[in-house]
Scaffold this active site. Structure first.
Site, PDB file in Angstrom:
ATOM      1  N   SER A  21      75.975 -70.758  75.491  1.00 39.43           N
ATOM      2  CA  SER A  21      77.378 -70.378  75.759  1.00 39.43           C
ATOM      3  C   SER A  21      78.002 -71.311  76.813  1.00 39.43           C
ATOM      4  O   SER A  21      79.192 -71.635  76.735  1.00 39.43           O
ATOM      5  CB  SER A  21      77.497 -68.914  76.183  1.00 39.43           C
ATOM      6  OG  SER A  21      76.964 -68.728  77.463  1.00 39.43           O
ATOM      7  N   MET A  97      65.633 -73.765  80.883  1.00 44.02           N
ATOM      8  CA  MET A  97      64.664 -72.897  81.529  1.00 44.02           C
ATOM      9  C   MET A  97      63.424 -73.623  82.054  1.00 44.02           C
ATOM     10  O   MET A  97      62.353 -73.033  82.161  1.00 44.02           O
ATOM     11  CB  MET A  97      64.253 -71.763  80.562  1.00 44.02           C
ATOM     12  CG  MET A  97      65.420 -70.934  80.067  1.00 44.02           C
ATOM     13  SD  MET A  97      66.463 -70.297  81.399  1.00 44.02           S
ATOM     14  CE  MET A  97      65.418 -68.973  81.985  1.00 44.02           C
ATOM     15  N   HIS A 116      73.945 -71.154  88.009  1.00 38.46           N
ATOM     16  CA  HIS A 116      73.000 -70.049  88.271  1.00 38.46           C
ATOM     17  C   HIS A 116      73.777 -68.743  88.477  1.00 38.46           C
ATOM     18  O   HIS A 116      74.763 -68.723  89.222  1.00 38.46           O
ATOM     19  CB  HIS A 116      72.170 -70.380  89.523  1.00 38.46           C
ATOM     20  CG  HIS A 116      71.163 -69.319  89.825  1.00 38.46           C
ATOM     21  ND1 HIS A 116      69.963 -69.224  89.135  1.00 38.46           N
ATOM     22  CD2 HIS A 116      71.193 -68.279  90.692  1.00 38.46           C
ATOM     23  CE1 HIS A 116      69.306 -68.175  89.593  1.00 38.46           C
ATOM     24  NE2 HIS A 116      70.022 -67.583  90.530  1.00 38.46           N
ATOM     25  N   GLU A 149      64.680 -80.911  94.409  1.00 36.11           N
ATOM     26  CA  GLU A 149      63.310 -80.659  93.953  1.00 36.11           C
ATOM     27  C   GLU A 149      62.967 -79.166  93.932  1.00 36.11           C
ATOM     28  O   GLU A 149      61.984 -78.757  93.331  1.00 36.11           O
ATOM     29  CB  GLU A 149      62.296 -81.395  94.843  1.00 36.11           C
ATOM     30  CG  GLU A 149      62.165 -82.873  94.538  1.00 36.11           C
ATOM     31  CD  GLU A 149      63.292 -83.732  95.123  1.00 36.11           C
ATOM     32  OE1 GLU A 149      64.209 -83.175  95.769  1.00 36.11           O
ATOM     33  OE2 GLU A 149      63.253 -84.958  94.901  1.00 36.11           O
ATOM     34  N   GLY A 150      63.751 -78.340  94.611  1.00 33.89           N
ATOM     35  CA  GLY A 150      63.437 -76.913  94.687  1.00 33.89           C
ATOM     36  C   GLY A 150      63.936 -76.137  93.476  1.00 33.89           C
ATOM     37  O   GLY A 150      64.489 -76.702  92.536  1.00 33.89           O
TER      38      GLY A 150
HETATM   39  C1  GRF Z   1      73.220 -68.095  82.042  1.00 32.03           C
HETATM   40  O1  GRF Z   1      72.878 -66.846  82.600  1.00 32.03           O
HETATM   41  C2  GRF Z   1      73.298 -69.127  83.129  1.00 32.03           C
HETATM   42  O2  GRF Z   1      73.984 -68.717  84.263  1.00 32.03           O
HETATM   43  C3  GRF Z   1      71.822 -69.375  83.376  1.00 32.03           C
HETATM   44  O3  GRF Z   1      71.225 -69.302  82.089  1.00 32.03           O
HETATM   45  C4  GRF Z   1      72.056 -68.589  81.198  1.00 32.03           C
HETATM   46  C5  GRF Z   1      72.453 -69.543  80.102  1.00 32.03           C
HETATM   47  O4  GRF Z   1      73.166 -69.021  79.062  1.00 32.03           O
HETATM   48  N1  GRF Z   1      71.550 -70.582  84.065  1.00 32.03           N
HETATM   49  P1  GRF Z   1      73.639 -69.945  77.849  1.00 32.03           P
HETATM   50  O5  GRF Z   1      72.406 -70.453  77.114  1.00 32.03           O
HETATM   51  O6  GRF Z   1      74.473 -71.066  78.378  1.00 32.03           O
HETATM   52  O7  GRF Z   1      74.440 -69.014  76.984  1.00 32.03           O
END
Ligand code: GRF
Length: 195
Positions: A21, A97, A116, A149-150
């Site tokens: 999204s 991720m 985030h 790096e964190g």
């Molecule tokens: C969202 O919650 C964003 O803030 C986080 O990961 C999720 C990603 O959603 N970093 P999408 O795949 O962009 O829909």
């Protein structure tokens, strides 16, 4: 306000793992000329990510670099090679991720941003929305920051606050935070174009 003509036209690579999204928000902003920059490639560590379909539908080149069944070192070096080949001005982590290796961060320092779903430094890491609910917080929000790096620790570009309502659950809160996150991400890209 800075005129769109004086903003840079950045060459963006977006890294994704899921539904995309945030990627779609960047594609829409590009199409409606809210941003000057263009996405040249979308890379996913999940070959079946919905985000890849969204990119393809928009005519954007995609690359799957599967992270499954290989060591983190191999995955990160494949990613680094692909990124170096693209020479992006900006790398956007949009629901990506994986934590980037030191090598990737140092090759593109100051050119990688992440969205985030919390007001960092509060609630870093996974499930930030649930962390805020479990902590009984009255407000949370989203943060766009440069990546170091964190884990969710780099310099903050901007934040947007969102109230937590008494009957909020993960789903309802996540829905509002996503929308706010999309706005924050586009605003952050515009600010970087203005630098
Ligand atoms: C969202 O919650 C964003 O803030 C986080 O990961 C999720 C990603 O959603 N970093 P999408 O795949 O962009 O829909």
């Amino acid at each position: 306000m800075v005129s769109p003509l004086s903003r840079k036209n950045l060459h963006i690579v977006v890294l994704v793992s899921g539904r995309g999204s945030n990627l779609q928000a960047i594609i829409d902003a590009e199409h409606t000329q809210k941003i000057n920059s263009k996405i040249s490639l979308v890379i996913s560590n999940q070959p079946n990510a919905l985000a890849l379909e969204k990119a393809q539908k928009a005519g954007i080149a995609t690359l799957a670099i599967p992270s499954k069944n290989k060591s983190a070192t191999v995955f990160q070096s494949e990613l680094l090679i692909a990124l170096k080949k693209q020479k992006p001005d900006l790398i956007v982590l949009a629901g990506f991720m994986k934590i980037l290796s030191k090598e990737v961060v140092s090759a593109f320092r100051g050119k990688i941003i992440n969205i985030h779903p919390s007001l960092l430094p509060k609630f870093p890491g996974l499930n930030a929305q649930q962390q805020a609910l479990d902590a009984g917080a009255k407000t949370t929000g989203c943060t766009v920051h440069f990546v170091d790096e964190g884990c969710d620790t780099g310099p903050i570009i901007l934040q947007k606050t969102e109230n937590i309502l008494p009957d909020d659950d993960f789903e309802s809160l996540d829905k509002r935070l996503l929308k706010k996150g999309h706005e924050a991400l586009i605003e952050a890209i515009k600010r970087i174009e203005e630098k």
